[in-house]
Structures are given as structure tokens and as C-alpha cells.
Design an enzyme around this catalytic site. Sequence first.
Site, PDB file in Angstrom:
ATOM      1  N   ASN A  77      53.572  64.465  55.068  1.00 13.02           N
ATOM      2  CA  ASN A  77      54.935  64.065  54.712  1.00 13.02           C
ATOM      3  C   ASN A  77      54.916  62.577  54.350  1.00 13.02           C
ATOM      4  OD1 ASN A  77      57.639  63.486  54.552  1.00 13.02           O
ATOM      5  ND2 ASN A  77      58.078  63.831  56.735  1.00 13.02           N
ATOM      6  N   LYS A 130      57.204  60.817  53.040  1.00  9.31           N
ATOM      7  CA  LYS A 130      58.512  60.145  53.190  1.00  9.31           C
ATOM      8  C   LYS A 130      58.809  59.302  51.944  1.00  9.31           C
ATOM      9  CE  LYS A 130      57.943  60.581  58.129  1.00  9.31           C
ATOM     10  NZ  LYS A 130      58.224  60.096  59.466  1.00  9.31           N
ATOM     11  N   HIS A 133      64.500  67.698  59.121  1.00  6.68           N
ATOM     12  CA  HIS A 133      63.630  66.619  59.602  1.00  6.68           C
ATOM     13  C   HIS A 133      64.471  65.603  60.387  1.00  6.68           C
ATOM     14  CE1 HIS A 133      61.088  63.081  59.755  1.00  6.68           C
ATOM     15  NE2 HIS A 133      60.082  63.933  59.683  1.00  6.68           N
ATOM     16  N   GLU A 155      64.626  62.497  60.517  1.00  4.06           N
ATOM     17  CA  GLU A 155      65.239  61.389  59.781  1.00  4.06           C
ATOM     18  C   GLU A 155      66.463  61.856  58.989  1.00  4.06           C
ATOM     19  OE1 GLU A 155      61.506  60.238  58.121  1.00  4.06           O
ATOM     20  OE2 GLU A 155      60.896  59.749  60.159  1.00  4.06           O
ATOM     21  N   GLU A 191      58.968  68.498  66.421  1.00  4.75           N
ATOM     22  CA  GLU A 191      58.694  67.063  66.304  1.00  4.75           C
ATOM     23  C   GLU A 191      59.610  66.302  67.261  1.00  4.75           C
ATOM     24  OE1 GLU A 191      56.978  65.908  62.211  1.00  4.75           O
ATOM     25  OE2 GLU A 191      59.124  66.164  61.959  1.00  4.75           O
ATOM     26  N   GLY A 197      56.508  58.333  64.357  1.00  6.81           N
ATOM     27  CA  GLY A 197      56.304  56.974  63.858  1.00  6.81           C
ATOM     28  C   GLY A 197      56.193  55.936  64.953  1.00  6.81           C
ATOM     29  N   SER A 204      53.186  61.293  65.404  1.00  4.89           N
ATOM     30  CA  SER A 204      52.030  60.426  65.674  1.00  4.89           C
ATOM     31  C   SER A 204      50.701  61.182  65.751  1.00  4.89           C
ATOM     32  CB  SER A 204      52.264  59.596  66.940  1.00  4.89           C
ATOM     33  OG  SER A 204      53.381  58.736  66.746  1.00  4.89           O
ATOM     34  N   GLY A 237      53.061  62.130  59.253  1.00  7.61           N
ATOM     35  CA  GLY A 237      53.719  61.105  58.456  1.00  7.61           C
ATOM     36  C   GLY A 237      52.769  59.955  58.177  1.00  7.61           C
TER      37      GLY A 237
HETATM   38  P1  PGA Z   1      54.522  60.360  62.049  1.00  5.58           P
HETATM   39  O1  PGA Z   1      55.702  61.231  61.343  1.00  5.58           O
HETATM   40  O2  PGA Z   1      53.247  61.169  61.886  1.00  5.58           O
HETATM   41  O3  PGA Z   1      54.504  59.066  61.301  1.00  5.58           O
HETATM   42  O4  PGA Z   1      54.905  60.225  63.479  1.00  5.58           O
HETATM   43  C1  PGA Z   1      55.770  62.620  61.478  1.00  5.58           C
HETATM   44  C2  PGA Z   1      56.959  63.160  60.710  1.00  5.58           C
HETATM   45  O5  PGA Z   1      58.001  62.505  60.673  1.00  5.58           O
HETATM   46  O6  PGA Z   1      56.907  64.265  60.115  1.00  5.58           O
END
Ligand code: PGA
Length: 251
Positions: A8, A10, A97, A99, A170, A176, A215, A236
Site C-alpha cells: 500500500n 498510500k 483503511h 486512514e 490492522e 506507521g 509495521s 505500508g
Molecule cells: P505500515 O502501514 O506498514 O506503514 O504500518 C500499513 C497500512 O496502513 O496498510
Amino acid sequence: MNTLFAANWKMHKTTAEARQTAAELKGLVSGKLKPGREVMILPPFTALAPVAGALGGAANFLLGAQNFYPQKQGAFTGEVSPGMLLDVGVSFALTGHSERRHVLGETDAVVGAKTAFGLESGLGVILCVGEKLDERKAGNLEAVLERQIRAGLAGVPKDIAPERLALAYEPVWAIGTGEVAGPKEILEAHAFVRRMLVEFFGASASEMRILYGGSVKPDNASEIIALDNVDGVLVGGASLKADEFSRIVLA
Ligand code: PGA
């Protein structure tokens, strides 16, 4: 069912950067992928066609979208329809998601409408769910997941082909942040998601993929992938560099 490694991206990468990362990843992974694994890249809308071009229909590589609007077409300024995504080679899209839920304000009902419409339009859908830290601390993990899953799946036909629908667990506090959920936390949440899927879809639920996200890095990917009820990862930050993501995919 194939184990899915989803990148992803983003809101990152110009068209040139996206093309280059996709081509590099294809080069690093092609011929080395373990059987039963597939890789999905979810670039921003502007880079979908360039990434499709760079992948050139390579086996075991899929193109995914991060978002869409649940209407065929019309006066929806700034939005993109499932049909437009299918047209550029997209086969899957995310809904729910964290976000989109917590930064863009999407409600459970909107996530449900998108999930149903995306599937109805011919896209595969990865429905994302996950609790915030305060919800976990208050002992509400299962209640939050249950609410998000019930609303997210409300309009999905019971006989949906299991390979077209995936869930992604998630935990918001792990996205993140560098804070990965431990094996026990992942096992518990994924078992709960599986039970909910069985309740909704019966026997075919065992063929639906449940991804973990939050992460995921090269040094924890193989341990996570080996856990019960973990059928892939949604990555991500660590998916932005071809070399780093290839180490996850090949782990
Ligand atoms: P991250 O994001 O791997 O940066 O934690 C995962 C995601 O939001 O799908």
C-alpha cells in the site's frame, strides 16, 4: 488460497518513481517467489496505469487500488469509480483503511456501501478493520471488530466467491508507528475475524484471506506469515522501496 503480499503505497510516488519501483520489484522477485504466493501493488490513482505497464502482466503480480467511490459514474467531483479502476487493470481495492476511517471520516456505513458496490462491480475487495489503542485498552477489541465487520459485510452476498473478498486486520496503533502487534495479539484477532467470516459465509470462510497490517518489516514478516489464520500482509512504509519489500515477499 495464495498468500498475498500487498504494497500500500498510500500518497507516495510520482509516475516515474512508481514505474521504477514496480519494475525493480518485479526484477527482484520474479522466478524466486515461493509457490502459493502473490504480490499486489496499490499505488496512488495517478500511478495505476504506469505500474500496470511496468508489471506487464507478470504472473503472480496484481494491481490494486486504495480507494473508489460507490457509484458507476456521475457528478462526484474528485472521485473514481470501480469501472474506471477495472479499465486500467485493477483487480482489487481496499475499503475501510484506517486512514480513510480516521483521517477522511468514513463511517462504518460508507465502508459497507463501498464493499458491497465494489464487489458488485467486479472488483475484489480487501476490507480493513482494526481497533484504536484506547479501544483495545478499554477491552473493546472484539466489539470494535464485530461492529466494523458487520457493517462492512452487510451488503455482501452470502455466496460471494471466497477469493474475491479478503479482510485485513490492522490495529490502528500499529500502523506507521513501528509498533507491531505481537503473535498472541495477531492470533487472537485473526481467530475472531475468522469466526465472524464463518458466521457470515459458512464453509467458504475458510478460503477467505485474512491479512495482517501494521509495521510489517523484513525482519518480522516470516514470523507473522507463519501464524494461524494469517494469509498475507498489507504493508505500508516498508513497501515503498523495492529492495525492502522484496525481502518481505521472499521471506
Ligand atoms: P505500515 O502501514 O506498514 O506503514 O504500518 C500499513 C497500512 O496502513 O496498510
